[in-house]
Design an enzyme around this catalytic site. Structure first.
Site, PDB file in Angstrom:
ATOM      1  N   ILE A  70       9.307  37.079   7.967  1.00 19.05           N
ATOM      2  CA  ILE A  70       9.468  38.227   8.860  1.00 19.05           C
ATOM      3  C   ILE A  70      10.858  38.807   8.645  1.00 19.05           C
ATOM      4  CG2 ILE A  70      10.384  36.909  10.848  1.00 19.05           C
ATOM      5  CD1 ILE A  70       8.570  38.750  12.620  1.00 19.05           C
ATOM      6  N   CYS A  71      10.968  40.115   8.803  1.00 18.19           N
ATOM      7  CA  CYS A  71      12.268  40.787   8.717  1.00 18.19           C
ATOM      8  C   CYS A  71      12.315  41.829   9.831  1.00 18.19           C
ATOM      9  CB  CYS A  71      12.465  41.407   7.342  1.00 18.19           C
ATOM     10  SG  CYS A  71      11.220  42.654   6.911  1.00 18.19           S
ATOM     11  N   ALA A  72      13.174  42.815   9.698  1.00 16.25           N
ATOM     12  CA  ALA A  72      13.304  43.810  10.765  1.00 16.25           C
ATOM     13  C   ALA A  72      12.095  44.749  10.810  1.00 16.25           C
ATOM     14  CB  ALA A  72      14.585  44.610  10.591  1.00 16.25           C
ATOM     15  N   GLY A  74       9.533  44.818   8.025  1.00 12.92           N
ATOM     16  CA  GLY A  74       8.446  44.469   7.122  1.00 12.92           C
ATOM     17  C   GLY A  74       8.666  44.880   5.684  1.00 12.92           C
ATOM     18  N   MET A  99      10.020  42.382  13.065  1.00 11.45           N
ATOM     19  CA  MET A  99      10.406  42.234  14.467  1.00 11.45           C
ATOM     20  C   MET A  99      10.120  43.499  15.261  1.00 11.45           C
ATOM     21  SD  MET A  99      11.421  39.108  14.856  1.00 11.45           S
ATOM     22  CE  MET A  99      12.372  39.060  16.383  1.00 11.45           C
TER      23      MET A  99
END
Length: 383
Positions: A70-72, A74, A99
């Site tokens: 997961i990142c900020a 995608g 997120m």
């Protein structure tokens, strides 16, 4: 193409208790301020050189492990999948939109009631800990919404799925931790929008119907009574619903009380705490012990811990139980004021800008800005 999950599918996987390792690729500062419980931070940006030995050393993960990334938003979490696949990690799945998507995952659950004439739906925003309500009259099939977030479709869907038509919208106060959807929802449905009468002191610029102390508005067959409960903010009201439940906004939670310096400022936080003490002991805790408390938030830590949350279960308590289990409520006035004044958690990010939006004095630029303003958990409790 990398395998992926929506944020809702990840929630379901999480709730089933499945085993996985979650790798969060955001910068350390972003990760430390807010992440999903149990996540491992490994900062990665697209097109950066990837060192599999460094990844293995920092995360402890081996090629046979089941990994979610997961990142900020995608993006980098998709890129790292290719790097991991090339290094022999073949069970890696991306959480789509990162997120940003996790921040808007909702659940709806029913709050038990004594009367057959009222149905209460609690709308839970998992990542931020926001709680809103759809208050329904079972005979007329008309409903009121209290403390809607900006994802107003979640409240419309909750009402429609249960067979109700929304006829009124209420906010307990000018929120500081998230963008309210109250005015937006009222406009969308062409129904009245209510705030406490003291909202005039907050410089609210958009149209609303003020509710005076102890005024009652009947929605369907449910009486919604405004109880003045200042302290967290000067205009805060709680709504007593048919004498059976009370929506307390950020005045009283199931395990804490509201902080007081977001509006009043550090210099006058004690004044807010003094008002809060009176609102709690003179109004909310003076209600009958079996009245159900419907809080405006539940606690979410920076580490993503949501100890009070069990999917399918409402986050509520009775006046009697909360009175006896929340230690702070048993302290005398001076000790209460001192504690609330001195224990100041980190302020919600962007809270001044969010207040400007929620009073209608400012406008959000676009969806991207709205998402950025709201990232992170709520921080409205005194502790």
């Amino acid at each position: 193409m990398a395998a992926s999950l929506t944020a809702e599918e990840f929630r379901d996987l999480q709730d089933r208790g499945e085993s996985y390792a979650l790798v969060d690729t955001r910068p350390a500062e972003s990760f430390e301020s807010w992440h999903i419980e149990g996540a491992i931070n490994y900062t990665y940006k697209p097109h950066h050189e990837f060192d599999v030995e460094d990844f293995r050393a920092e995360t402890g993960l081996e090629p046979a492990d089941r990994i979610l990334t997961i990142c900020a938003k995608g993006k980098s979490s998709f890129d790292i999948v290719d790097e991991l696949a090339a290094a022999g990690y073949d069970d890696v799945t991306v959480i789509e939109d990162g997120m940003r998507a996790w921040s808007r995952v909702y659940d709806v659950t029913t709050v038990p009631t004594e009367s057959d004439g009222i149905e209460l739906l609690q709308v839970q925003r998992r990542a931020k800990g926001c709680l809103g309500y759809v208050v329904c009259g079972t005979e007329t099939r008309r409903a009121a919404v209290i403390d809607a977030t900006r994802h107003v479709d979640e409240f419309v869907d909750a009402a429609e799925s249960a067979g109700y038509e929304i006829a009124a919208v209420f906010d307990t106060h000018v929120h500081a931790d998230h963008i309210s959807g109250g005015r937006m929802l009222a406009d969308q449905l062409n129904v009245p929008y209510y705030l406490g009468e003291d909202a005039t002191d907050r410089g609210v610029a958009h149209e609303y119907t003020p509710m005076a102390r102890n005024e009652v508005v009947t929605v369907g067959e449910v009486d919604v009574k405004a109880l003045a409960t200042p302290g967290h903010t000067s205009e805060m009201v709680s709504y007593l619903l048919d004498g059976e439940a009370v929506a307390t906004g950020d005045t009283l939670f199931v395990d804490s009380v509201g902080r007081t310096e977001l509006q009043f400022g550090d210099a006058e936080a004690a004044e807010g705490a003094d008002q809060l003490y009176d609102s709690l002991h003179g109004t909310l805790l003076a209600l009958p012990e079996d009245v159900t408390v419907l809080p405006g938030h539940f606690a979410v830590s920076d580490a993503g811990e949501t100890g009070e949350l069990t999917r399918g279960e409402p986050i509520v308590g009775s006046v009697g139980t909360i009175r006896t289990t929340v230690d702070l409520l048993g302290r005398p006035r001076d000790a209460f004021v001192e504690h609330v004044t001195e224990r100041r958690p980190e302020k919600p990010p962007n809270y001044e800008r969010i207040i400007g939006l929620n009073t209608g004095r400012e406008d959000v630029e676009d969806e991207t800005e709205a998402i950025e303003l709201e990232l992170g958990p709520n921080r409205c409790a005194a502790e």
